[in-house]
Write an enzyme that holds these catalytic residues in place. Structure first.
Site, mmCIF file in Angstrom:
data_model
loop_
_atom_site.group_PDB
_atom_site.id
_atom_site.type_symbol
_atom_site.label_atom_id
_atom_site.label_comp_id
_atom_site.label_asym_id
_atom_site.label_seq_id
_atom_site.Cartn_x
_atom_site.Cartn_y
_atom_site.Cartn_z
ATOM 1 N N PRO A 127 0.803 -1.239 0.000
ATOM 2 C CA PRO A 127 0.000 0.000 0.000
ATOM 3 C C PRO A 127 0.830 1.281 0.000
ATOM 4 O O PRO A 127 0.329 2.339 -0.392
ATOM 5 C CB PRO A 127 -0.827 -0.128 1.286
ATOM 6 C CG PRO A 127 -0.979 -1.606 1.476
ATOM 7 C CD PRO A 127 0.343 -2.179 1.046
ATOM 8 N N SER A 212 10.429 -10.444 3.956
ATOM 9 C CA SER A 212 10.367 -9.757 2.669
ATOM 10 C C SER A 212 9.223 -10.335 1.839
ATOM 11 O O SER A 212 8.808 -11.490 2.017
ATOM 12 C CB SER A 212 11.686 -9.931 1.912
ATOM 13 O OG SER A 212 11.846 -11.291 1.531
ATOM 14 N N THR A 213 8.712 -9.535 0.918
ATOM 15 C CA THR A 213 7.662 -10.004 0.021
ATOM 16 C C THR A 213 8.133 -11.217 -0.769
ATOM 17 O O THR A 213 7.391 -12.186 -0.957
ATOM 18 C CB THR A 213 7.241 -8.892 -0.953
ATOM 19 O OG1 THR A 213 6.778 -7.767 -0.204
ATOM 20 C CG2 THR A 213 6.134 -9.364 -1.889
ATOM 21 N N HIS A 261 18.122 -15.952 1.833
ATOM 22 C CA HIS A 261 17.572 -17.103 2.523
ATOM 23 C C HIS A 261 17.873 -18.356 1.712
ATOM 24 O O HIS A 261 17.543 -18.424 0.540
ATOM 25 C CB HIS A 261 16.068 -16.949 2.693
ATOM 26 C CG HIS A 261 15.669 -15.585 3.189
ATOM 27 N ND1 HIS A 261 16.028 -15.138 4.426
ATOM 28 C CD2 HIS A 261 14.963 -14.593 2.612
ATOM 29 C CE1 HIS A 261 15.541 -13.915 4.598
ATOM 30 N NE2 HIS A 261 14.906 -13.561 3.510
#
Length: 294
Positions: A127, A212-213, A261
């Site tokens: 957003p 994170s996304t 990751h």
């Protein structure tokens, strides 16, 4: 990075089983009328002392059922926005996947298409983008809706219930899309799922304040797809081959927080240039794929 990547089925199945038992993203990652009934009190995953009760207006914006088919998808491409995608020629390989996930409304038009493709099944949107680029959708909304045309009739995944200020912004985005009859379909992250996923990754040793996304979408893909391919994920400022300098994103050099990751033998991380796929990704052998190590 030189060994040919090979899927380790035992690792994959074990990791998927852990994710499913702890998070159940297949059924719960996306808010629906089935998993979030009218009157439910949702706790914001980013503001755990704050909650919202689902009234009729909010309930009517939710999907009626699960956005994923009952059957696991064969191949998924999760596309990050890293500079390593620039000049990669990976567009055709990405578009050949059965399901394509993109992050944070990336540009796909013009010269980018050859390197990142344009097929999209889910694209995420923070957003904050609505604030930074479109004035919080408090004025003219047509430019926002028209910017979504490049994603066709894909699902637009928004974390509407991560923070209290996200909710009115996300609702304005939803109603703008509805008012202008855009084919894109807004859907919302379930904050309960995001909380469970954060707990899962903490149990794996990750100490990030927020996931994170890219990690969220890679985790979800592992539950819904049998073969997961990552493109555009390389958290360093130099290319792994030739060490050429890289921009932070394939479209600009705006800096963000960097984390890496490892999921050895579980997800296929593509580096370097992509040759044209001879068939859809199952599995696709990229030049110099990476097998991360712990």
């Amino acid at each position: 990075y030189s060994p040919t990547w090979k899927k380790q089925d035992d690792n994959f199945n074990r990791f998927r089983s852990q994710l499913t038992s702890r998070c159940d993203g297949f059924h719960k990652a996306i808010i629906s009328q089935a998993n979030t009934p009218l009157g439910t009190r949702l706790i914001y995953d980013g503001e755990k002392k704050k909650s919202i009760q689902i009234n009729k207006d909010l309930f009517n914006t939710f999907l009626k059922g699960n956005p994923f088919s009952n059957k696991s998808l064969d191949t998924c491409a999760v596309v990050g926005n890293g500079g390593i995608l620039a000049n990669s020629s990976c567009g055709e390989a990405i578009d050949s996947a059965q399901f394509v996930i993109r992050c944070n409304l990336p540009p796909l038009e013009n010269d980018y298409r050859k390197h990142v493709g344009n097929r999209t099944d889910i694209v995420t949107a923070n957003p904050s983008i609505f604030m930074e680029k479109y004035g919080g959708l408090m004025g003219r909304r047509r430019p926002f809706v028209e910017s979504l045309n490049v994603y066709g009739n894909s699902m637009l995944l928004i974390p509407a219930f991560s923070y209290g200020h996200n909710t009115p912004l996300s609702m304005r985005a939803f109603y703008s899309i509805e008012d202008f009859r855009s084919p894109i379909r807004p859907i919302f992250f379930n904050p309960e799922y995001l909380q469970k996923l954060a707990m899962f990754w903490r149990s794996q040793g990750l100490r990030a304040v927020r996931l994170s996304t890219g990690l969220i979408m890679a985790s979800l893909a592992l539950e819904v797809c049998n073969n997961v391919h990552l493109f555009g994920f390389w958290p360093f400022s130099n290319h792994p081959y030739g060490l050429a300098p890289l921009m932070n994103h394939y479209y600009d050099d705006r800096q963000t927080k960097k984390k890496f990751h490892a999921m050895p033998g579980v997800v296929h991380l593509h580096l370097g240039q992509c040759p044209p796929p001879k068939r859809p990704l199952k599995p696709f052998n990229a030049i110099n794929p990476l097998t991360p190590t712990d």
